[in-house]
Design a protein around this motif. Structure first.
Motif, PDB file in Angstrom:
ATOM      1  N   GLU A 122       0.703  -1.042  -0.472  1.00 23.42           N
ATOM      2  CA  GLU A 122       0.599  -0.181  -0.321  1.00 23.42           C
ATOM      3  C   GLU A 122       0.828   1.154   0.092  1.00 23.42           C
ATOM      4  O   GLU A 122       0.676   2.099  -0.311  1.00 23.42           O
ATOM      5  CB  GLU A 122      -1.079  -0.120   1.091  1.00 23.42           C
ATOM      6  CG  GLU A 122      -2.412  -1.316   1.274  1.00 23.42           C
ATOM      7  CD  GLU A 122      -3.241  -1.117   2.578  1.00 23.42           C
ATOM      8  OE1 GLU A 122      -3.997  -1.825   2.445  1.00 23.42           O
ATOM      9  OE2 GLU A 122      -2.369  -0.646   3.098  1.00 23.42           O
TER      10      GLU A 122
ATOM     11  N   GLU B 293       0.902   4.076  -3.192  1.00 22.54           N
ATOM     12  CA  GLU B 293       0.923   5.217  -2.862  1.00 22.54           C
ATOM     13  C   GLU B 293       1.609   5.884  -3.272  1.00 22.54           C
ATOM     14  O   GLU B 293       2.005   7.492  -4.492  1.00 22.54           O
ATOM     15  CB  GLU B 293       0.542   5.376  -1.316  1.00 22.54           C
ATOM     16  CG  GLU B 293      -0.065   6.612  -1.171  1.00 22.54           C
ATOM     17  CD  GLU B 293      -1.195   6.823  -2.027  1.00 22.54           C
ATOM     18  OE1 GLU B 293      -1.067   8.492  -2.085  1.00 22.54           O
ATOM     19  OE2 GLU B 293      -2.503   5.891  -2.143  1.00 22.54           O
TER      20      GLU B 293
ATOM     21  N   GLY C  57      -3.099   2.160  -3.369  1.00 21.22           N
ATOM     22  CA  GLY C  57      -2.371   2.168  -2.532  1.00 21.22           C
ATOM     23  C   GLY C  57      -3.124   2.717  -1.843  1.00 21.22           C
ATOM     24  O   GLY C  57      -3.972   2.850  -1.142  1.00 21.22           O
TER      25      GLY C  57
ATOM     26  N   MET D  14      -0.192  10.416   3.615  1.00 20.24           N
ATOM     27  CA  MET D  14      -0.685   8.745   3.958  1.00 20.24           C
ATOM     28  C   MET D  14      -1.710   8.661   4.914  1.00 20.24           C
ATOM     29  O   MET D  14      -1.729   9.194   6.154  1.00 20.24           O
ATOM     30  CB  MET D  14       0.143   8.182   3.975  1.00 20.24           C
ATOM     31  CG  MET D  14       0.745   8.143   2.870  1.00 20.24           C
ATOM     32  SD  MET D  14       2.604   6.644   3.010  1.00 20.24           S
ATOM     33  CE  MET D  14       3.327   6.755   0.962  1.00 20.24           C
TER      34      MET D  14
END
Length: 551
Positions: free
Chosen positions: A294, A298, A305, A316
């Motif tokens: 992930e 991203e 992501g 994030m």
């Protein structure tokens, strides 16, 4: 001598069958070699007690091999060469002979593995065929050297585990300069399950006592910390590579060198607690529950992501993790708001609010200190002091670099941020302070970043390469933990190397996913903005007024 060379030649030319006869040929070779070894054998070992060796020409059973002891010699037992090499004079033909023997044995060891106890030694005259189990080829069959674990106990003192119970297999030692075979195995029962370490004392502000100066580390915790920090390190190095290949675009701030901060903080709080940080956020995204896939996706702006490819390096998010924030210092008042929600809802939770030494001079930081202290919010303010801002050292940017005293009326600690145990114990101490209703707490973690401030900063224009290398060699957080575990028999070198290999594979698999996963479609632009349900109309002028946020 000629008989030995003739037998070696026969085996190397394929005269012995790999499936049935190679072991017998190997044993015959040992017998012939012992005749030669008798002429050059170390006289210091001739006076060994009879119980240490099996009688000549005696047929040795497997149980006998498991129960007899080592031959008492004058050479140190941690020197494998001294144990097996004859000390007499060897001429040129014997050197050639040993070279050919090593080649043949290496081939035999690839197809057969001897099973036995912790360490088995037998003379060639008494060695009988042992049961064999198929084993895949191994790149290195030699036992580890240089590890303190192998010298703490003599082979007689070490327990002899049952391979069928532990699942570990013995490995044949191919070095055969003398006339012995050594078989070595390692089980988890050999390791120390828990060790208490001395850690560096923290500097205190408005506190009568601080965190303990000793920290208990279990083997399981040590392996977990090591693996997590290695994942962060390898992930950041891969991100650096992808950025230089222009696969990652935009802003990117790397975290390598500061791994002990993220891991130590996470080890000192609960999963239900909350955390918010600045734009150097990759490590905290991982410790808060994000996966490498992930995070890497991203960074490359892909649909898989952690923020659906819309946030990139600086934005994030995960459960109880409110992200990296791109505006310098903006996350600090937001973190105080999260702490206010924890107190308002009556939950026994707190918020960890992180910022750097550059953001420590921002005005909103001090405003947040004031409000959090007045309302006694359960908030841990943590300044990650990595010594440099954007091309500027802390001494040039701040009149006072005692960031743990900046809260004035808020108690504070200055912690060794390169030691995961120091960070963990300090975080536990601060968390207990906040949960008891005493209000906020301030910590300064003295750490170091190996890369520049961001990818546009080479990181060597305001500091020397020698300075970076010195920190790497003396204070690296991963090396510090690794040395502690190996030197205290909590893990083996091979076990940690296996973790390294697993981590590299995980990073490569995540990179493959991050470079092949599709980018988010344009129709997904206004989705996942709010968590509200039903969708909320987005205010603005035409045509944006027609767009809605779909959760």
């Amino acid at each position: 001598m000629r008989k030995m060379l003739s037998l070696i030649s026969t085996v190397l030319r394929g005269g012995a069958s790999r499936s049935s006869s190679v072991h017998a040929a190997f044993m015959q070779l040992l017998k012939v070699q012992s005749e030669y070894a008798e002429m050059t054998f170390n006289p210091d070992c001739r006076n060994a007690p009879p119980s240490a060796l099996l009688a000549p020409n005696q047929s040795a059973t497997h149980s006998q091999l498991n129960t007899h002891q080592h031959t008492e010699c004058t050479q140190p037992q941690d020197d494998w060469t001294a144990l097996v090499m004859p000390q007499g004079s060897l001429h040129v033909e014997s050197v050639v002979m040993e070279t050919e023997i090593d080649k043949m044995i290496s081939e035999a060891a690839k197809t057969q593995t001897l099973t036995g106890s912790r360490v088995i030694e037998a003379t060639s005259q008494s060695l009988a065929p042992l049961p064999v189990t198929p084993d895949p080829p191994s790149p290195d069959l030699r036992p580890p050297t240089g590890s303190s674990n192998d010298t703490e106990q003599t082979p007689q003192q070490r327990p002899r585990p049952n391979p069928s119970q532990t699942g570990d297999r013995a490995v044949a030692e191919p070095r055969l300069a003398g006339s012995r075979v050594m078989v070595s195995a390692r089980t988890y029962a050999d390791f120390t399950p828990q060790v208490t370490f001395d850690i560096k004392k923290c500097d205190l502000h408005k506190l009568e006592e601080g965190p303990p100066e000793k920290a208990v580390l279990t083997r399981e915790e040590g392996l977990q910390y090591y693996r997590t920090m290695q994942v962060i390190r390898r992930m950041e190095l891969k991100a650096d590579q992808l950025y230089k290949q222009k696969i990652i675009r935009g802003f990117c701030h790397l975290y390598d060198g500061q791994e002990a901060c993220a891991m130590g903080i996470e080890a000192g709080i609960n999963r239900s607690d909350h955390l918010i940080t600045a734009y150097r956020a990759h490590g905290y995204t991982l410790t808060r529950g994000g996966t490498v896939r992930e995070i890497m996706a991203e960074l490359t702006g892909r649909r898989g992501g952690i923020a659906k490819g819309k946030g990139g390096s600086m934005h994030m998010y995960a459960k109880h993790f409110y992200g990296g924030n791109g505006i310098v210092g903006a996350q600090v008042p937001l973190g105080a708001g999260v702490a206010l929600a924890c107190k308002y809802q009556g939950k026994n939770e707190l918020c960890v609010c992180l910022y750097g030494d550059g953001a420590a001079n921002q005005g909103q930081i001090f405003e947040t200190y004031n409000m959090a202290s007045l309302w006694k919010l359960p908030c841990i303010f943590i300044c990650e002091n990595n010594k440099y801002g954007m091309g500027t050292s802390v001494e040039r940017a701040a009149a006072s670099t005692d960031y743990y005293k900046r809260g004035d009326f808020i108690p504070g600690l200055r912690v060794d941020g390169m030691d995961v145990l120091c960070v963990r114990e300090a975080t536990k101490f601060a968390a207990e302070h906040c949960r008891s209703g005493k209000g906020p707490f301030l910590m300064e973690l003295q750490t170091y970043r190996y890369h520049g401030h961001s990818m546009s900063d080479p990181g060597i224009s305001y500091r020397t390469r020698e300075e970076i290398q010195e920190v790497r060699s003396k204070s690296d957080p991963i090396s510090l933990l690794k040395d502690r575990m190996i030197n205290n028999n909590m893990a083996s070198v091979e076990e940690l190397k296996e973790i390294d290999v697993e981590v590299r594979k995980e990073i490569e698999d995540a990179t493959q996913f991050a470079t092949t996963d599709p980018e988010p479609p344009l129709d997904d632009l206004c989705n996942h903005i709010f968590s509200n349900n039903p969708p909320i109309e987005v205010r603005g002028t035409n045509p944006w007024a027609k767009l809605k946020s779909v959760s």
